[in-house]
Design a protein around this motif. Structure first.
Motif, PDB file in Angstrom:
ATOM      1  N   GLY A 225      -5.581  -1.355 -12.186  1.00 52.51           N
ATOM      2  CA  GLY A 225      -5.503  -0.033 -11.300  1.00 52.51           C
ATOM      3  C   GLY A 225      -5.490  -0.511  -9.975  1.00 52.51           C
ATOM      4  O   GLY A 225      -5.379  -1.890  -9.609  1.00 52.51           O
ATOM      5  N   ILE A 226      -5.576   0.193  -9.071  1.00 58.62           N
ATOM      6  CA  ILE A 226      -5.435   0.127  -7.529  1.00 58.62           C
ATOM      7  C   ILE A 226      -6.718  -0.719  -7.015  1.00 58.62           C
ATOM      8  O   ILE A 226      -6.662  -1.709  -6.376  1.00 58.62           O
ATOM      9  N   GLY A 227      -8.007  -0.274  -7.555  1.00 57.97           N
ATOM     10  CA  GLY A 227      -9.118  -1.171  -7.171  1.00 57.97           C
ATOM     11  C   GLY A 227      -9.063  -2.501  -7.471  1.00 57.97           C
ATOM     12  O   GLY A 227      -9.457  -3.503  -6.685  1.00 57.97           O
ATOM     13  N   GLY A 228      -8.425  -2.955  -8.860  1.00 62.21           N
ATOM     14  CA  GLY A 228      -8.407  -4.272  -9.055  1.00 62.21           C
ATOM     15  C   GLY A 228      -7.603  -5.246  -8.164  1.00 62.21           C
ATOM     16  O   GLY A 228      -7.837  -6.139  -7.581  1.00 62.21           O
ATOM     17  N   CYS A 229      -6.307  -4.563  -8.001  1.00 57.95           N
ATOM     18  CA  CYS A 229      -5.353  -5.055  -7.037  1.00 57.95           C
ATOM     19  C   CYS A 229      -5.912  -5.334  -5.561  1.00 57.95           C
ATOM     20  O   CYS A 229      -5.588  -6.414  -4.987  1.00 57.95           O
ATOM     21  N   ILE A 230      -6.460  -4.233  -5.072  1.00 61.57           N
ATOM     22  CA  ILE A 230      -7.046  -4.506  -3.881  1.00 61.57           C
ATOM     23  C   ILE A 230      -8.252  -5.572  -3.629  1.00 61.57           C
ATOM     24  O   ILE A 230      -8.275  -6.126  -2.792  1.00 61.57           O
ATOM     25  N   ALA A 231      -8.930  -5.553  -4.750  1.00 63.41           N
ATOM     26  CA  ALA A 231     -10.041  -6.650  -4.872  1.00 63.41           C
ATOM     27  C   ALA A 231      -9.353  -8.051  -4.904  1.00 63.41           C
ATOM     28  O   ALA A 231      -9.933  -8.911  -4.165  1.00 63.41           O
ATOM     29  N   LEU A 232      -8.308  -8.329  -5.510  1.00 66.71           N
ATOM     30  CA  LEU A 232      -7.505  -9.746  -5.600  1.00 66.71           C
ATOM     31  C   LEU A 232      -7.261  -9.881  -4.099  1.00 66.71           C
ATOM     32  O   LEU A 232      -7.065 -10.977  -3.710  1.00 66.71           O
TER      33      LEU A 232
ATOM     34  N   GLY B 134      -2.448  -9.449  -6.122  1.00 67.17           N
ATOM     35  CA  GLY B 134      -2.614  -8.210  -5.701  1.00 67.17           C
ATOM     36  C   GLY B 134      -1.501  -7.307  -5.351  1.00 67.17           C
ATOM     37  O   GLY B 134      -1.406  -6.321  -5.631  1.00 67.17           O
ATOM     38  N   LEU B 135      -0.667  -7.741  -4.375  1.00 67.96           N
ATOM     39  CA  LEU B 135       0.548  -7.234  -4.052  1.00 67.96           C
ATOM     40  C   LEU B 135       1.462  -6.989  -5.090  1.00 67.96           C
ATOM     41  O   LEU B 135       1.888  -5.637  -5.246  1.00 67.96           O
ATOM     42  N   LEU B 136       1.770  -7.844  -5.867  1.00 65.00           N
ATOM     43  CA  LEU B 136       2.787  -7.452  -7.156  1.00 65.00           C
ATOM     44  C   LEU B 136       2.100  -6.413  -8.063  1.00 65.00           C
ATOM     45  O   LEU B 136       2.822  -5.711  -8.393  1.00 65.00           O
ATOM     46  N   GLY B 137       0.747  -6.460  -8.120  1.00 64.61           N
ATOM     47  CA  GLY B 137       0.183  -5.697  -9.112  1.00 64.61           C
ATOM     48  C   GLY B 137       0.213  -4.361  -8.565  1.00 64.61           C
ATOM     49  O   GLY B 137       0.420  -3.065  -9.219  1.00 64.61           O
TER      50      GLY B 137
ATOM     51  N   ALA C   5       2.309   1.200  -8.793  1.00 64.95           N
ATOM     52  CA  ALA C   5       2.805   2.524  -7.947  1.00 64.95           C
ATOM     53  C   ALA C   5       4.366   2.712  -8.860  1.00 64.95           C
ATOM     54  O   ALA C   5       4.498   3.938  -9.108  1.00 64.95           O
ATOM     55  N   SER C   6       5.089   1.720  -9.343  1.00 69.99           N
ATOM     56  CA  SER C   6       6.111   2.118 -10.201  1.00 69.99           C
ATOM     57  C   SER C   6       5.950   2.757 -11.405  1.00 69.99           C
ATOM     58  O   SER C   6       6.298   3.921 -11.827  1.00 69.99           O
ATOM     59  N   VAL C   7       4.781   2.471 -12.202  1.00 70.91           N
ATOM     60  CA  VAL C   7       4.426   3.205 -13.225  1.00 70.91           C
ATOM     61  C   VAL C   7       3.807   4.354 -13.132  1.00 70.91           C
ATOM     62  O   VAL C   7       4.274   5.442 -13.941  1.00 70.91           O
ATOM     63  N   MET C   8       3.057   4.323 -12.069  1.00 69.09           N
ATOM     64  CA  MET C   8       2.755   6.017 -11.763  1.00 69.09           C
ATOM     65  C   MET C   8       3.577   6.953 -11.299  1.00 69.09           C
ATOM     66  O   MET C   8       3.749   8.037 -11.725  1.00 69.09           O
ATOM     67  N   ARG C   9       4.752   6.219 -10.506  1.00 66.06           N
ATOM     68  CA  ARG C   9       5.795   7.353 -10.416  1.00 66.06           C
ATOM     69  C   ARG C   9       6.536   7.578 -11.387  1.00 66.06           C
ATOM     70  O   ARG C   9       7.069   8.742 -11.464  1.00 66.06           O
ATOM     71  N   ARG C  10       6.614   6.664 -12.491  1.00 69.98           N
ATOM     72  CA  ARG C  10       7.484   7.296 -13.740  1.00 69.98           C
ATOM     73  C   ARG C  10       6.713   8.162 -14.628  1.00 69.98           C
ATOM     74  O   ARG C  10       7.109   9.218 -14.935  1.00 69.98           O
ATOM     75  N   ARG C  11       5.224   7.990 -14.442  1.00 65.28           N
ATOM     76  CA  ARG C  11       4.603   8.949 -15.099  1.00 65.28           C
ATOM     77  C   ARG C  11       4.645  10.257 -14.375  1.00 65.28           C
ATOM     78  O   ARG C  11       4.460  11.116 -15.114  1.00 65.28           O
ATOM     79  N   ARG C  12       4.529  10.354 -13.353  1.00 63.75           N
ATOM     80  CA  ARG C  12       4.553  11.534 -12.333  1.00 63.75           C
ATOM     81  C   ARG C  12       5.799  12.255 -12.756  1.00 63.75           C
ATOM     82  O   ARG C  12       5.983  13.571 -12.965  1.00 63.75           O
ATOM     83  N   ALA C  13       7.163  11.477 -12.821  1.00 66.83           N
ATOM     84  CA  ALA C  13       8.199  12.253 -12.889  1.00 66.83           C
ATOM     85  C   ALA C  13       8.390  12.658 -14.372  1.00 66.83           C
ATOM     86  O   ALA C  13       9.123  13.841 -14.525  1.00 66.83           O
TER      87      ALA C  13
END
Length: 70
Positions: A3-10, A41-44, A49-57
């Motif tokens: 998730g976002i928290g783990g990526c930001i922590a990295l 972290g940036l790659l994550g 974001a890509s996965v969440m965009r597909r889920r939302r669509a």
């Protein structure tokens, strides 16, 4: 980590290792380790974001405009 928290922590831990620490370890360059962690972290974040965009669509309702509403 996920998730976002783990990526930001990295990213944060990597930045601390690269820019704010003066530790020395034999055989390990902590600046490079920090840069790798920030990159991961940036790659994550990008993947997340890509996965969440597909889920939302996929979750958007399909509206049939051709149906007669009488």
């Amino acid at each position: 980590m996920g998730g976002i928290g783990g990526c930001i922590a990295l990213i944060v831990v990597g930045a601390i290792l690269t820019f704010a620490s003066d530790w020395q370890m034999d055989g390990v360059n902590l600046d490079v380790v920090g840069l790798i962690m920030m990159g991961a972290g940036l790659l994550g974040l990008g993947v997340y974001a890509s996965v969440m965009r597909r889920r939302r669509a996929a979750a958007l309702p399909i509206v049939d405009e051709t149906r007669d509403r009488t």
